[in-house]
Design an enzyme around this catalytic site. Structure first.
Site, PDB file in Angstrom:
ATOM      1  N   GLY A 191      -1.590 -15.009 -25.530  1.00 38.43           N
ATOM      2  CA  GLY A 191      -0.889 -13.958 -26.265  1.00 38.43           C
ATOM      3  C   GLY A 191      -1.818 -12.836 -26.657  1.00 38.43           C
ATOM      4  O   GLY A 191      -1.392 -11.854 -27.272  1.00 38.43           O
ATOM      5  N   ASP A 224      -4.356 -22.449 -21.491  1.00 35.88           N
ATOM      6  CA  ASP A 224      -4.247 -21.603 -22.675  1.00 35.88           C
ATOM      7  C   ASP A 224      -5.644 -21.040 -22.941  1.00 35.88           C
ATOM      8  O   ASP A 224      -6.643 -21.674 -22.589  1.00 35.88           O
ATOM      9  CB  ASP A 224      -3.754 -22.441 -23.853  1.00 35.88           C
ATOM     10  CG  ASP A 224      -3.736 -21.656 -25.150  1.00 35.88           C
ATOM     11  OD1 ASP A 224      -3.183 -20.549 -25.157  1.00 35.88           O
ATOM     12  OD2 ASP A 224      -4.301 -22.145 -26.143  1.00 35.88           O
ATOM     13  N   LYS A 245       5.978 -18.759 -23.197  1.00 41.59           N
ATOM     14  CA  LYS A 245       5.067 -19.482 -22.308  1.00 41.59           C
ATOM     15  C   LYS A 245       5.802 -20.425 -21.360  1.00 41.59           C
ATOM     16  O   LYS A 245       5.444 -20.548 -20.188  1.00 41.59           O
ATOM     17  CB  LYS A 245       4.032 -20.257 -23.133  1.00 41.59           C
ATOM     18  CG  LYS A 245       2.994 -19.357 -23.803  1.00 41.59           C
ATOM     19  CD  LYS A 245       1.919 -20.167 -24.500  1.00 41.59           C
ATOM     20  CE  LYS A 245       0.845 -19.235 -25.074  1.00 41.59           C
ATOM     21  NZ  LYS A 245      -0.232 -19.985 -25.750  1.00 41.59           N
TER      22      LYS A 245
END
Length: 545
Positions: free
Chosen positions: A392, A242, A419
């Site tokens: 994002g 992430d 995701k």
């Protein structure tokens, strides 16, 4: 002709050697499995409870949430809580693997078992007993050490076959030597075979490595929740990170400073002096950049916010403005030089410094990349693992981060609920781990072959993750994968040794080289068996993070 003889000396020597071997072995075993005891000893047994302006010493188990305790310099923090008075630095190395003392101020959390530094603090109790960070870590370590490894199943099967081989070879050895040399020598050969073939080393080969690796991980802030998933880490082909809060800090910072004719330090000092009077997040980032550079701020008069445009004030009687590109467009001013446009294309926010009527500098701000991220990516690539990023955020921002870190792939504009599907898609190509914060990334963590929650701090109960990394350091993701590979390698080494030496020792014990004058006595067999067990134990203890 070989005759038989009494076994009194041989039996006494055999027992002595085996007892000595077991003593050495158990010292190694106890040293390897002492992790839980060490963790338990971290927590102090008493605390200084604050009452009516004074303190009274009470057992820690009598504290309840809401109580306040005094922690003096050099003492251990007795509970998980929040500092309400005082400031200090604490050493959490034993608990989280963070080697540097961490500065703590009122409002900051502290972990029970951490060592207080130079200042006295008053801590309000939040968690006690089984709810504390340390208690949950101990529970995780215990469950991980007690869980069975796939390699242990292999060791158990090998031990079964070794027992069968020992019985079979022992019986054949006795029968052959009974026919050749009589009862005495036949019994000696069969006994030596049985002693050497004892599967003790096989029984220790894997559990010892499991105990050592789990303890090492816990001491380094790498908490294993699912043992099977941890073992799968050795086969990973890709790691997906992430972005926000994992590879980056999650807070804006100054990434670039442009000076149009002067010094960069002067641009930062002037901009920060004006922005210090603003509460905007970007203003805080500019001020923080000046502090990190060790720059003192200048006095500002007549500070004024320009809604939607920026701020301005006077420094030494000179008007200084920190504004966005819209303000320049209104004034018909050029946005600096050719260095500005590439920064804007990267998705960074660029603010400009105007002194009087002259544009003197610009600062680019973005979610800053963690200093540890680059090293983490390099370590993973050195292992042959592809590194990817899932975010994002806007494509331009993602491209900038990916370029700075040298990522193999990145996926931008992926919403939280998308995701998991993206991880599922990647899994069609690679065995993959997902590294995220364990909250927004929970579905993706579950979907991956290995889910790693990073930066969990004292909240170790991250149900969606297989591995919990206490610190917000992406380098720990590389460390846990490296540990998984080393753990597997130690298991294989131990299994090979525990079974391999029998291929040589059993034939010698059976007397196949008797004609060449090479015969192993039962005592010599005991030495070999004990040595093999000790070697397995010592090899496991040599495992390092």
């Amino acid at each position: 002709v070989v005759g038989g003889e009494g076994f009194y000396w041989e039996l006494a020597t055999l027992i002595d050697v085996m007892l000595l071997g077991h003593w050495v072995e158990m010292r190694s075993v106890l040293g390897a499995s002492r992790a839980l005891e060490e963790l338990v000893r971290v927590m102090p047994s008493e605390a200084h409870r604050v009452r009516d302006g004074g303190t009274d010493d009470v057992p820690v188990d009598r504290l309840v949430p809401g109580d306040r305790v005094l922690v003096r310099p050099g003492e251990k923090v007795p509970v998980d809580g929040v500092i309400v008075e005082g400031g200090t630095s604490v050493n959490e190395a034993m608990l989280t693997g963070e080697s540097r003392p961490i500065e703590k101020r009122p409002g900051d959390t502290v972990i029970g078992g951490a060592i207080n530094g130079e200042g006295s603090i008053v801590v309000e109790v939040e968690r006690t007993g089984a709810e504390t960070y340390l208690a949950r870590v101990i529970d995780l370590v215990r469950r991980a050490q007690e869980s069975r490894s796939r390699a242990q199943d292999l060791a158990d099967r090998a031990a079964f076959f070794l027992v069968a081989i020992a019985l079979s070879v022992g019986a054949v050895t006795f029968a052959v030597w009974f026919a050749i040399a009589g009862t005495g020598f036949a019994v000696e050969r069969a006994a030596t075979v049985m002693v050497i073939a004892c599967p003790h080393a096989l029984g220790l080969a894997v559990p010892l490595v499991v105990a050592v690796s789990t303890a090492l991980a816990a001491h380094s802030g790498l908490l294993i929740r699912d043992r099977a998933a941890f073992e799968r880490a050795k086969d990973l082909e890709a790691v997906v990170f992430d972005k926000t809060g994992t590879l980056t800090t999650g807070t804006f910072g100054v990434t670039d400073v442009l000076a149009f004719g002067g010094a960069e330090a002067d641009v930062v000092r002037a901009a920060a002096s004006v922005e210090a009077h603003s509460e905007h997040p970007l203003a805080r980032a500019v001020v923080r950049s000046a502090e990190e550079r060790g720059l003192s701020l200048l006095p500002v008069a007549g500070f004024r916010a320009l809604p939607g445009k920026g701020v301005e004030g006077s420094i030494g009687g000179r008007r200084v403005s920190v504004v966005g590109p819209g303000y320049l467009a209104e004034r018909g001013m050029a946005a600096g030089d050719e260095r500005v446009e590439p920064l804007q294309r990267q998705g960074k926010t660029v603010v400009f410094l105007i002194e009087g009527d002259r544009l003197t500098g610009a600062l680019a701000l973005a979610d800053t990349i963690r200093p540890e991220s680059g090293e983490a990516i390099s370590r993973l690539k050195a292992m042959g693992i592809r590194c990817m990023m899932l975010t994002g955020d806007h494509h331009d921002v993602a491209a900038w981060v990916a370029g700075e870190l040298g990522l193999d792939e990145f996926f931008a504009g992926v919403l939280p609920h998308e995701k998991a599907a993206k991880i599922r898609e990647i899994r069609r190509r690679y065995r993959v781990a997902m590294v995220g914060d364990g909250i927004n990334d929970a579905p993706a963590l579950v979907e991956a072959d290995l889910g790693i929650a990073i930066g969990a701090g004292t909240d170790v109960a991250v149900e969606s993750a297989d591995i919990v990394l206490v610190r917000s350091d992406p380098g720990d993701a590389a460390a846990i994968i490296d540990l998984a590979k080393k753990t597997y390698r130690k298991m294989v080494e131990n299994l090979l040794w525990a079974t391999g030496y029998n291929a040589v020792a059993i034939p010698l014990a059976a007397g196949v080289l008797f004609g060449a004058g090479i015969v192993l006595t039962p005592a010599a067999g005991a030495v070999l068996m004990s040595a093999s067990t000790v070697i397995v134990a010592v090899n496991a203890r040599m495992l390092r993070v």
